[in-house]
Design a protein around this motif. Sequence first.
Motif, short mmCIF file in Angstrom:
data_model
loop_
_atom_site.label_atom_id
_atom_site.label_comp_id
_atom_site.label_asym_id
_atom_site.label_seq_id
_atom_site.Cartn_x
_atom_site.Cartn_y
_atom_site.Cartn_z
N ARG A 1 0.84 -1.20 0.00
CA ARG A 1 0.00 0.00 0.00
C ARG A 1 0.86 1.23 0.00
O ARG A 1 1.88 1.29 0.68
CB ARG A 1 -0.88 0.04 1.24
N GLU A 2 0.47 2.15 -0.77
CA GLU A 2 1.15 3.44 -0.71
C GLU A 2 0.41 4.31 0.29
O GLU A 2 -0.79 4.42 0.23
CB GLU A 2 1.16 4.09 -2.10
N GLY A 3 1.11 4.90 1.14
CA GLY A 3 0.34 5.63 2.12
C GLY A 3 1.01 6.74 2.68
O GLY A 3 1.29 7.56 3.24
#
Length: 90
Positions: free
Chosen positions: A88-90
């Motif tokens: 996940r990019e976060g």
Amino acid sequence: MNKSVLVIIALATTALLSSHPAQAYDGPWCGVYSIAPGGAVEKCDYRDFESCRMDVVAGNRGFCRQNGYYQGNAAAYAPRHRKARRHREG
């Protein structure tokens, strides 16, 4: 004379190439038994070490060893491929 030799060679080659291996390597353990001075027989149909050991202890002179030719359930030991994780990019 030449034809008979060629026929014999052809039959021997066919017999050697089309034969299947003997069923001597059925189990993962082998019992090696002494039958005479300098002679031995190998029996490779034991499923576990204890059954091989019990046969050797029962009066047969010899020892147990692992069967190097036993392949067993090769699919059970094949490496499993993992799915790639998505980060996940976060």
